[in-house]
Design a protein around this motif. Sequence first.
Motif, PDB file in Angstrom:
ATOM      1  N   ALA A  22     -51.579 -21.414   9.656  1.00 28.36           N
ATOM      2  CA  ALA A  22     -51.458 -22.833   9.312  1.00 28.36           C
ATOM      3  C   ALA A  22     -50.764 -23.044   7.969  1.00 28.36           C
ATOM      4  N   GLU A  23     -50.447 -21.956   7.282  1.00 25.72           N
ATOM      5  CA  GLU A  23     -49.857 -22.092   5.947  1.00 25.72           C
ATOM      6  C   GLU A  23     -48.482 -22.760   6.037  1.00 25.72           C
ATOM      7  N   GLU A  24     -48.246 -23.726   5.174  1.00 26.70           N
ATOM      8  CA  GLU A  24     -46.982 -24.438   5.146  1.00 26.70           C
ATOM      9  C   GLU A  24     -45.860 -23.501   4.700  1.00 26.70           C
ATOM     10  N   GLN A  25     -44.762 -23.489   5.450  1.00 28.99           N
ATOM     11  CA  GLN A  25     -43.619 -22.635   5.123  1.00 28.99           C
ATOM     12  C   GLN A  25     -42.578 -23.435   4.340  1.00 28.99           C
ATOM     13  N   GLU A  26     -41.764 -22.715   3.565  1.00 28.38           N
ATOM     14  CA  GLU A  26     -40.798 -23.372   2.678  1.00 28.38           C
ATOM     15  C   GLU A  26     -39.440 -22.678   2.745  1.00 28.38           C
ATOM     16  N   LEU A  27     -38.391 -23.479   2.738  1.00 26.44           N
ATOM     17  CA  LEU A  27     -37.023 -22.979   2.657  1.00 26.44           C
ATOM     18  C   LEU A  27     -36.394 -23.480   1.362  1.00 26.44           C
ATOM     19  N   LYS A  28     -35.724 -22.606   0.641  1.00 29.45           N
ATOM     20  CA  LYS A  28     -35.006 -22.979  -0.585  1.00 29.45           C
ATOM     21  C   LYS A  28     -33.564 -23.308  -0.208  1.00 29.45           C
ATOM     22  N   ALA A  29     -33.072 -24.452  -0.699  1.00 28.42           N
ATOM     23  CA  ALA A  29     -31.765 -24.935  -0.274  1.00 28.42           C
ATOM     24  C   ALA A  29     -30.881 -25.317  -1.463  1.00 28.42           C
ATOM     25  N   VAL A  30     -29.565 -25.241  -1.235  1.00 34.35           N
ATOM     26  CA  VAL A  30     -28.563 -25.742  -2.180  1.00 34.35           C
ATOM     27  C   VAL A  30     -27.569 -26.601  -1.407  1.00 34.35           C
ATOM     28  N   HIS A  31     -26.816 -27.405  -2.143  1.00 30.73           N
ATOM     29  CA  HIS A  31     -25.787 -28.236  -1.517  1.00 30.73           C
ATOM     30  C   HIS A  31     -24.467 -28.090  -2.261  1.00 30.73           C
ATOM     31  N   ALA A  32     -23.372 -28.312  -1.547  1.00 28.23           N
ATOM     32  CA  ALA A  32     -22.042 -27.963  -2.047  1.00 28.23           C
ATOM     33  C   ALA A  32     -21.574 -28.825  -3.210  1.00 28.23           C
ATOM     34  N   PHE A  33     -21.899 -30.105  -3.180  1.00 33.38           N
ATOM     35  CA  PHE A  33     -21.338 -31.050  -4.134  1.00 33.38           C
ATOM     36  C   PHE A  33     -22.408 -31.592  -5.083  1.00 33.38           C
ATOM     37  N   PRO A  34     -21.993 -32.224  -6.173  1.00 35.30           N
ATOM     38  CA  PRO A  34     -22.973 -32.853  -7.068  1.00 35.30           C
ATOM     39  C   PRO A  34     -23.864 -33.847  -6.319  1.00 35.30           C
ATOM     40  N   ILE A  58     -43.556 -27.307   7.461  1.00 38.02           N
ATOM     41  CA  ILE A  58     -42.296 -26.819   6.896  1.00 38.02           C
ATOM     42  C   ILE A  58     -41.813 -27.795   5.835  1.00 38.02           C
ATOM     43  N   GLN A  59     -41.351 -27.271   4.712  1.00 37.37           N
ATOM     44  CA  GLN A  59     -40.798 -28.074   3.633  1.00 37.37           C
ATOM     45  C   GLN A  59     -39.498 -27.419   3.156  1.00 37.37           C
ATOM     46  N   ILE A  60     -38.556 -28.259   2.722  1.00 35.52           N
ATOM     47  CA  ILE A  60     -37.314 -27.779   2.125  1.00 35.52           C
ATOM     48  C   ILE A  60     -37.365 -28.098   0.642  1.00 35.52           C
ATOM     49  N   ARG A  61     -37.188 -27.087  -0.180  1.00 30.32           N
ATOM     50  CA  ARG A  61     -37.149 -27.284  -1.634  1.00 30.32           C
ATOM     51  C   ARG A  61     -35.699 -27.130  -2.095  1.00 30.32           C
ATOM     52  N   VAL A  62     -35.127 -28.230  -2.561  1.00 32.69           N
ATOM     53  CA  VAL A  62     -33.724 -28.235  -2.980  1.00 32.69           C
ATOM     54  C   VAL A  62     -33.622 -27.750  -4.420  1.00 32.69           C
ATOM     55  N   LEU A  63     -32.872 -26.688  -4.613  1.00 30.74           N
ATOM     56  CA  LEU A  63     -32.690 -26.130  -5.954  1.00 30.74           C
ATOM     57  C   LEU A  63     -31.610 -26.861  -6.734  1.00 30.74           C
ATOM     58  N   GLY A  64     -30.654 -27.470  -6.023  1.00 28.14           N
ATOM     59  CA  GLY A  64     -29.563 -28.181  -6.677  1.00 28.14           C
ATOM     60  C   GLY A  64     -28.252 -27.940  -5.969  1.00 28.14           C
ATOM     61  N   GLY A  65     -27.161 -28.238  -6.692  1.00 24.57           N
ATOM     62  CA  GLY A  65     -25.833 -28.117  -6.122  1.00 24.57           C
ATOM     63  C   GLY A  65     -25.023 -27.005  -6.758  1.00 24.57           C
ATOM     64  N   PRO A  66     -23.737 -27.263  -6.998  1.00 19.91           N
ATOM     65  CA  PRO A  66     -22.864 -26.214  -7.546  1.00 19.91           C
ATOM     66  C   PRO A  66     -23.226 -25.800  -8.967  1.00 19.91           C
ATOM     67  N   GLU A  67     -24.058 -26.571  -9.630  1.00 20.27           N
ATOM     68  CA  GLU A  67     -24.507 -26.177 -10.969  1.00 20.27           C
ATOM     69  C   GLU A  67     -25.519 -25.032 -10.897  1.00 20.27           C
ATOM     70  N   VAL A  68     -26.116 -24.836  -9.712  1.00 20.23           N
ATOM     71  CA  VAL A  68     -27.098 -23.768  -9.512  1.00 20.23           C
ATOM     72  C   VAL A  68     -26.415 -22.517  -8.963  1.00 20.23           C
ATOM     73  N   ILE A  69     -25.656 -22.698  -7.887  1.00 17.98           N
ATOM     74  CA  ILE A  69     -24.841 -21.631  -7.296  1.00 17.98           C
ATOM     75  C   ILE A  69     -23.467 -22.239  -7.011  1.00 17.98           C
ATOM     76  N   GLY A  70     -22.429 -21.595  -7.498  1.00 22.26           N
ATOM     77  CA  GLY A  70     -21.083 -22.128  -7.331  1.00 22.26           C
ATOM     78  C   GLY A  70     -20.752 -22.384  -5.877  1.00 22.26           C
TER      79      GLY A  70
END
Length: 337
Positions: A22-34, A58-70
């Motif tokens: 039952a434990e909530e799962q998480e995905l770490k995400a980035v996006h291409a643009f600001p 399920i939850q998505i944790r957004v780390l950021g955009g191109p400032e995090v990973i080009g």
Amino acid sequence: MKKQIRFIAAGASLLCAMGAMAEEQELKAVHAFPSSLIYSQSFLDFVDKVNEQGEGVIQIRVLGGPEVIGLPQQPDSVRNGVVDMAYTAASFYSGKIPERDALISSNTNAVYARESGGIDLFNEIHQQKMGVYYLGWFDSGVNYNLYTINEPKLNDEGDLDMSGVRLRSNPVYDAFFTDYLKVQPISLPTTDVYSALERNVVDATGWTQIGMSDLNWDKFLNYRIDPAFYSTDMGVIVNLDSWNELSDEAQEILQRVAIEHERYSAESFAEVAAEQQAALEENGMSPFELEGEAATRYLDAAKEASLNRMRARMEQHPDGLTNYDELVEKFNKPDTK
């Protein structure tokens, strides 16, 4: 007594197992643009929908955009498991998936391609060639135009004459610019275009029908060349191991919300494109229309350049042209193909 201890131990183990399941799962995400760009806002809207409907699962944790990973490094970061998910353009990893031109040359959107089986096939190719799961084609059906600072010129046949123009390009339309327009474009990431226009490093660029005012490029660009061509190829990829580790329920939520967002973003972005293009004209941008056979040659050349590039790159792969015809069929409405 021993039986009671075994019973208690077994019960505790069962509870632990149920808790883990039952434990909530998480995905770490980035996006291409600001984050401020409308395309990023679309992805963040999808994330909000998943997190609302997937609470406790399920939850998505957004780390950021191109400032995090080009931007160029994001696809490989997903493939290598540095992050679990990225919202990015298929053009940014075309070396691994040359079939991305099926999206670019498409005359339709994700709603049609999902129903035709095109996106499912595209997902299979991603899994086989790149080790990622292609979750969905977002913000589809938005076309591109050429935009210029100076009034465009035509040759004697009525075709666009780009001689002397310093044209910014990117991997989406570089083949069209080089093969048909006969220019050597300057490749610049989105984040560098404002300063390039400001300093007259370039005086023309391709861009979609949405988001120009967000970037403030309309401060410099005065003309929009019609007709529009190509389609955006923004989508979401997920590390395949991360996808396979998700529970069935988590996978179902992610895929269902992604398909819903494909339709929502295609329909809403069509409206936004019309509104934003009208606003650009009201603020002084002038449409420059190619007419008759010149317009037909322009559109045919754009599609041909994209599909020729796809064929040439697929032929370099061990699988050759497997899926080529099927992809072209499934990503194009037959009445306008």
